[in-house]
Design a protein around this motif. Structure first.
Motif, short mmCIF file in Angstrom:
data_model
loop_
_atom_site.label_atom_id
_atom_site.label_comp_id
_atom_site.label_asym_id
_atom_site.label_seq_id
_atom_site.Cartn_x
_atom_site.Cartn_y
_atom_site.Cartn_z
N LYS A 1 45.77 31.73 73.55
CA LYS A 1 45.32 32.88 74.83
C LYS A 1 43.97 32.64 74.57
O LYS A 1 42.88 31.56 76.19
CB LYS A 1 45.25 34.55 74.94
CG LYS A 1 47.33 34.23 74.60
CD LYS A 1 46.99 34.52 76.38
CE LYS A 1 48.90 35.73 76.70
NZ LYS A 1 49.12 35.34 78.24
N LEU B 1 43.44 28.93 76.29
CA LEU B 1 43.78 29.06 78.12
C LEU B 1 42.21 29.22 78.93
O LEU B 1 42.48 29.39 79.78
CB LEU B 1 45.36 29.05 77.82
CG LEU B 1 46.47 28.31 77.56
CD1 LEU B 1 47.55 28.66 77.36
CD2 LEU B 1 46.47 27.12 78.03
N LYS B 2 41.87 30.05 77.96
CA LYS B 2 40.92 30.42 78.93
C LYS B 2 39.80 29.43 79.70
O LYS B 2 39.26 30.22 80.94
CB LYS B 2 39.60 31.34 77.90
CG LYS B 2 40.82 33.56 78.31
CD LYS B 2 39.54 34.07 78.24
CE LYS B 2 40.95 35.73 77.80
NZ LYS B 2 40.58 36.73 77.02
N LYS C 1 38.27 26.51 81.42
CA LYS C 1 38.60 25.54 82.48
C LYS C 1 38.61 24.33 82.20
O LYS C 1 38.89 23.34 83.04
CB LYS C 1 37.63 26.19 83.70
CG LYS C 1 38.28 27.49 84.08
CD LYS C 1 37.77 27.66 85.78
CE LYS C 1 38.30 28.80 86.02
NZ LYS C 1 37.84 29.60 85.81
N LYS D 1 56.93 27.76 72.17
CA LYS D 1 55.98 28.19 73.44
C LYS D 1 56.82 29.69 73.97
O LYS D 1 56.43 30.75 74.33
CB LYS D 1 56.74 27.26 74.23
CG LYS D 1 55.91 27.42 75.80
CD LYS D 1 56.22 26.41 77.19
CE LYS D 1 56.13 27.27 78.59
NZ LYS D 1 55.97 25.59 79.14
N LEU E 1 54.81 32.13 76.31
CA LEU E 1 53.72 31.25 77.16
C LEU E 1 53.94 30.81 78.27
O LEU E 1 54.36 30.25 78.45
CB LEU E 1 52.57 30.27 76.14
CG LEU E 1 52.11 30.13 74.33
CD1 LEU E 1 52.01 29.75 73.76
CD2 LEU E 1 50.86 31.26 74.72
N ASN E 2 53.31 31.44 79.51
CA ASN E 2 53.82 31.15 80.45
C ASN E 2 52.44 30.54 81.80
O ASN E 2 53.13 30.18 82.19
CB ASN E 2 53.92 32.72 81.55
CG ASN E 2 54.79 33.26 80.83
OD1 ASN E 2 55.72 33.41 80.63
ND2 ASN E 2 54.45 34.16 80.79
N ASP E 3 50.84 29.77 80.86
CA ASP E 3 50.62 28.80 81.34
C ASP E 3 50.61 27.75 81.58
O ASP E 3 51.78 27.40 80.82
CB ASP E 3 49.12 29.12 80.61
CG ASP E 3 47.64 28.23 81.21
OD1 ASP E 3 47.19 28.90 81.48
OD2 ASP E 3 48.06 27.31 81.89
N SER E 4 50.84 27.28 82.79
CA SER E 4 51.25 25.47 83.45
C SER E 4 50.57 24.34 82.60
O SER E 4 51.42 23.22 82.68
CB SER E 4 50.77 25.68 85.17
OG SER E 4 49.94 25.76 84.87
N ARG E 5 49.58 24.67 82.03
CA ARG E 5 48.79 24.02 81.55
C ARG E 5 49.82 23.83 79.72
O ARG E 5 49.48 23.12 79.16
CB ARG E 5 47.44 23.94 81.25
CG ARG E 5 47.14 23.77 82.20
CD ARG E 5 45.65 24.59 82.15
NE ARG E 5 45.06 26.35 82.14
CZ ARG E 5 43.86 26.55 81.78
NH1 ARG E 5 42.98 26.10 81.17
NH2 ARG E 5 44.12 27.77 81.53
#
Ligand SMILES: [Zn+2]
Length: 257
Positions: free
Chosen positions: A210, A213-214, A216, A228, A233-237
């Protein structure tokens, strides 16, 4: 016979360290002229290059060693000795930003292979994509009965996989059935399993991801699909690396945009 041995050493050192093969040839040439011991010359040249010359030269060409702080360290010191710790400045920035989100966390960011100091497209084997200073692997976090620790489960940091839970999607099985024989090859790269009692820390590893992922600057993050899902983990990256790569249930792969 001697020539064949020298060629083999050259190739091996080049694959493992990028610059080692070239320095080996230089050491042999100097030894021939000066009658100094070739091994001594090689070790001296290699140390001076690794710790003094290469960091400067590489930074002129756009890469720098991963910057160590209280919270950022290599999992295995060999990564540094073998010059496998080079990144673009933006990736150092990403790690530093991540660290800022983890100042109170009871664990460190331990990194594995990044890239070599020089030449785009020069792969850092066995990773095919670690060839431009934009990628770095990061160790999972583990815990013992007392809580989170900075120790890992293999000497190299690779190759000891998180056990699959019942009902989870098994990408390793699927990829191997499709002929991706290399998919679980990291199991040969442990340099020995250690700390067998440690358990994968779901909570801390998620906290680490997390925080990563913060940033950019982060373009993609690879982790095995079952983890995952387990870590929600739902972030598209957070992407699936597919069968051409190797399994990612022993480390996280991070790359810049
Ligand atoms: Zn990677």
């Amino acid at each position: 016979m001697k020539k064949l041995l020298y060629i083999s050493i050259f190739i091996l050192l080049t694959i493992l360290t990028q610059v080692g093969g070239l320095l080996f040839i230089v050491a042999l040439l100097i030894a021939k002229k000066s009658r100094l011991n070739a091994l001594f010359l090689f070790l001296s040249l290699y140390s001076i290059s690794t710790f003094v010359l290469i960091p400067h030269l590489a930074s002129l060409l756009g890469r720098e060693p991963v910057k160590h702080t209280e919270k950022i360290e290599a999992t295995n010191y060999l990564t540094i000795l073998l010059n496998r710790n080079y990144v673009q400045p933006k990736l150092n920035k990403l790690l530093h930003q991540t660290e800022q989100h983890l100042l109170n966390a009871p664990f460190k960011i331990k990194y594995l292979d990044a890239s070599y100091p020089f030449i785009n497209k020069f792969p850092l084997l066995p990773h095919l994509s670690h060839n431009d200073g934009k990628k770095i692997d990061i160790s999972f976090i583990y815990e013992d009965a007392q809580g989170m620790v900075d120790d890992k489960k293999s000497r190299s940091g690779y190759g000891v996989f998180v056990s699959m839970k019942q009902g989870e999607y098994n990408q390793t099985k699927m990829c191997k059935s499709k002929g991706a024989f290399q998919y679980d090859y990291p199991k040969y790269l442990t340099l020995g399993s250690i700390n067998e009692d440690l358990k994968f820390s779901q909570k801390a590893t998620k906290q680490l991801i997390k925080a990563l992922l913060k940033s950019k600057e982060l373009g993609k993050l690879f982790i095995e699909p079952n983890l995952k899902k387990r870590l929600k983990l739902n972030d598209s990256r957070v992407r699936n690396h597919g069968c051409r790569a190797v399994r990612h249930d022993d480390h996280i792969h991070v790359q810049l945009r």
